[in-house]
Design a protein around this motif. Structure first.
Motif, PDB file in Angstrom:
ATOM      1  N   GLY A 133       0.820  -1.212   0.000  1.00  0.00           N
ATOM      2  CA  GLY A 133       0.000   0.000   0.000  1.00  0.00           C
ATOM      3  C   GLY A 133       0.851   1.257   0.000  1.00  0.00           C
ATOM      4  N   TYR A 134       1.912   1.256   0.815  1.00  0.00           N
ATOM      5  CA  TYR A 134       2.834   2.398   0.831  1.00  0.00           C
ATOM      6  C   TYR A 134       3.448   2.614  -0.559  1.00  0.00           C
ATOM      7  CZ  TYR A 134       2.971   2.621   5.981  1.00  0.00           C
ATOM      8  OH  TYR A 134       2.668   2.765   7.305  1.00  0.00           O
ATOM      9  N   PHE A 135       3.825   1.519  -1.191  1.00  0.00           N
ATOM     10  CA  PHE A 135       4.458   1.596  -2.507  1.00  0.00           C
ATOM     11  C   PHE A 135       3.511   2.222  -3.534  1.00  0.00           C
ATOM     12  CE2 PHE A 135       5.351  -0.289  -6.679  1.00  0.00           C
ATOM     13  CZ  PHE A 135       6.643   0.161  -6.874  1.00  0.00           C
ATOM     14  N   HIS A 136       2.288   1.745  -3.564  1.00  0.00           N
ATOM     15  CA  HIS A 136       1.323   2.279  -4.532  1.00  0.00           C
ATOM     16  C   HIS A 136       0.979   3.738  -4.233  1.00  0.00           C
ATOM     17  CE1 HIS A 136       0.933  -1.470  -6.611  1.00  0.00           C
ATOM     18  NE2 HIS A 136       0.525  -2.102  -5.535  1.00  0.00           N
ATOM     19  N   MET A 137       0.901   4.076  -2.954  1.00  0.00           N
ATOM     20  CA  MET A 137       0.641   5.464  -2.581  1.00  0.00           C
ATOM     21  C   MET A 137       1.819   6.349  -3.011  1.00  0.00           C
ATOM     22  SD  MET A 137      -0.404   7.063   1.110  1.00  0.00           S
ATOM     23  CE  MET A 137      -2.158   6.772   1.056  1.00  0.00           C
ATOM     24  N   ALA A 138       3.022   5.857  -2.833  1.00  0.00           N
ATOM     25  CA  ALA A 138       4.203   6.609  -3.271  1.00  0.00           C
ATOM     26  C   ALA A 138       4.162   6.844  -4.777  1.00  0.00           C
ATOM     27  CB  ALA A 138       5.480   5.855  -2.880  1.00  0.00           C
ATOM     28  N   ASN A 139       3.744   5.848  -5.519  1.00  0.00           N
ATOM     29  CA  ASN A 139       3.630   6.000  -6.970  1.00  0.00           C
ATOM     30  C   ASN A 139       2.643   7.100  -7.346  1.00  0.00           C
ATOM     31  OD1 ASN A 139       5.502   4.000  -7.489  1.00  0.00           O
ATOM     32  ND2 ASN A 139       3.963   2.409  -7.826  1.00  0.00           N
ATOM     33  N   VAL A 140       1.539   7.197  -6.608  1.00  0.00           N
ATOM     34  CA  VAL A 140       0.553   8.255  -6.878  1.00  0.00           C
ATOM     35  C   VAL A 140       1.176   9.619  -6.599  1.00  0.00           C
ATOM     36  CG1 VAL A 140      -1.659   9.256  -6.177  1.00  0.00           C
ATOM     37  CG2 VAL A 140      -1.456   6.777  -6.503  1.00  0.00           C
ATOM     38  N   PHE A 141       1.858   9.755  -5.469  1.00  0.00           N
ATOM     39  CA  PHE A 141       2.500  11.034  -5.166  1.00  0.00           C
ATOM     40  C   PHE A 141       3.586  11.359  -6.196  1.00  0.00           C
ATOM     41  CE2 PHE A 141       0.792  10.496  -0.781  1.00  0.00           C
ATOM     42  CZ  PHE A 141       0.116  11.704  -0.710  1.00  0.00           C
ATOM     43  N   PHE A 142       4.287  10.332  -6.661  1.00  0.00           N
ATOM     44  CA  PHE A 142       5.297  10.521  -7.706  1.00  0.00           C
ATOM     45  C   PHE A 142       4.643  11.072  -8.970  1.00  0.00           C
ATOM     46  CE2 PHE A 142       7.754   9.042 -11.330  1.00  0.00           C
ATOM     47  CZ  PHE A 142       9.044   9.443 -10.991  1.00  0.00           C
ATOM     48  N   ARG A 143       3.501  10.496  -9.358  1.00  0.00           N
ATOM     49  CA  ARG A 143       2.785  10.959 -10.556  1.00  0.00           C
ATOM     50  C   ARG A 143       2.268  12.383 -10.390  1.00  0.00           C
ATOM     51  NH1 ARG A 143      -1.328   6.493 -12.509  1.00  0.00           N
ATOM     52  NH2 ARG A 143      -1.665   8.051 -14.127  1.00  0.00           N
ATOM     53  N   GLN A 144       2.055  12.812  -9.151  1.00  0.00           N
ATOM     54  CA  GLN A 144       1.640  14.182  -8.875  1.00  0.00           C
ATOM     55  C   GLN A 144       2.839  15.117  -8.737  1.00  0.00           C
ATOM     56  OE1 GLN A 144      -0.743  13.346  -5.292  1.00  0.00           O
ATOM     57  NE2 GLN A 144      -2.508  14.125  -6.409  1.00  0.00           N
ATOM     58  N   ASN A 145       4.026  14.573  -8.916  1.00  0.00           N
ATOM     59  CA  ASN A 145       5.280  15.317  -8.801  1.00  0.00           C
ATOM     60  C   ASN A 145       5.508  15.848  -7.379  1.00  0.00           C
ATOM     61  OD1 ASN A 145       7.661  15.961 -10.093  1.00  0.00           O
ATOM     62  ND2 ASN A 145       6.999  18.049 -10.563  1.00  0.00           N
ATOM     63  N   LYS A 146       5.014  15.135  -6.393  1.00  0.00           N
ATOM     64  CA  LYS A 146       5.243  15.459  -4.979  1.00  0.00           C
ATOM     65  C   LYS A 146       6.349  14.539  -4.476  1.00  0.00           C
ATOM     66  CE  LYS A 146       0.527  17.065  -4.283  1.00  0.00           C
ATOM     67  NZ  LYS A 146      -0.748  16.857  -3.583  1.00  0.00           N
ATOM     68  N   MET A 147       7.568  14.905  -4.868  1.00  0.00           N
ATOM     69  CA  MET A 147       8.697  13.995  -4.688  1.00  0.00           C
ATOM     70  C   MET A 147       9.073  13.779  -3.221  1.00  0.00           C
ATOM     71  SD  MET A 147       8.862  13.107  -7.675  1.00  0.00           S
ATOM     72  CE  MET A 147      10.204  11.964  -7.536  1.00  0.00           C
ATOM     73  N   ASP A 148       8.930  14.800  -2.374  1.00  0.00           N
ATOM     74  CA  ASP A 148       9.277  14.633  -0.959  1.00  0.00           C
ATOM     75  C   ASP A 148       8.412  13.551  -0.309  1.00  0.00           C
ATOM     76  OD1 ASP A 148      11.145  16.620  -1.253  1.00  0.00           O
ATOM     77  OD2 ASP A 148       9.964  18.161  -0.228  1.00  0.00           O
ATOM     78  N   VAL A 149       7.115  13.622  -0.559  1.00  0.00           N
ATOM     79  CA  VAL A 149       6.200  12.642   0.015  1.00  0.00           C
ATOM     80  C   VAL A 149       6.452  11.269  -0.604  1.00  0.00           C
ATOM     81  CG1 VAL A 149       3.776  12.048   0.412  1.00  0.00           C
ATOM     82  CG2 VAL A 149       4.473  14.438   0.395  1.00  0.00           C
ATOM     83  N   ALA A 150       6.631  11.236  -1.912  1.00  0.00           N
ATOM     84  CA  ALA A 150       6.878   9.964  -2.597  1.00  0.00           C
ATOM     85  C   ALA A 150       8.136   9.298  -2.055  1.00  0.00           C
ATOM     86  CB  ALA A 150       7.002  10.184  -4.103  1.00  0.00           C
TER      87      ALA A 150
END
Length: 157
Positions: A133-150
């Motif tokens: 779940g963490y991994f998939h959530m990180a991917n979503v933040f990555f796609r939003q260009n929110k790199m710190d959170v990702a």
């Protein structure tokens, strides 16, 4: 009949994991038909098959079909008061991935947060189930260009 269901399901699952989504659909449909015959049309045993069909359908770009399978799985979970947390977290993960595929990132994050909450309550914060779940959530933040959170979430994985 259980062995025929398991064979059809595992074949479909293997094909999805190999990226052969189109080829997985007939095997998953067979697993659904056999499972429906064995357990009934509203049985929680059908949820994993519906989730697999949704993933395969999403993989070939058939989002309306994927949505239909996810709705059916969600209906079964909601109408099963004693539905296991393991089934519930998988449903939220699938809903989150579907929303992400559609570009609905806020809804994806909502479902993935529920995925993480349910998985961690059942298996612990450091479990392999929760880390997905963490991994998939990180991917979503990555796609939003929110790199710190990702990056923070990737580190958690």
């Amino acid at each position: 009949q259980k062995s025929a269901i398991d064979l059809a399901y595992s074949t479909a699952q293997e094909l999805v994991l190999d990226g052969k989504h189109k080829e997985a659909i007939p095997a998953a449909l067979r697993a659904l038909r056999l499972s429906t015959e064995a357990y009934g049309s509203n049985s929680v045993q059908l949820v994993p098959v519906y989730l697999l069909l949704a993933e395969a359908s999403t993989g070939v770009g058939h989002l309306p079909e994927a949505s239909k399978y996810l709705c059916q799985a969600e209906w079964i979970v909601l109408s099963t008061p004693d539905c296991s947390v393991a089934v519930q977290y998988k449903l939220h993960r699938s809903l989150g991935l579907f929303c992400a595929a559609k570009g609905n990132f806020e809804q994806a994050l909502y479902h993935l947060a529920n995925d993480i909450y349910l998985a961690s309550s059942a298996f612990g914060l450091k479990s392999i189930e929760t880390s997905g779940g963490y991994f998939h959530m990180a991917n979503v933040f990555f796609r939003q260009n929110k790199m710190d959170v990702a990056n923070s979430l990737y580190a958690e994985v």
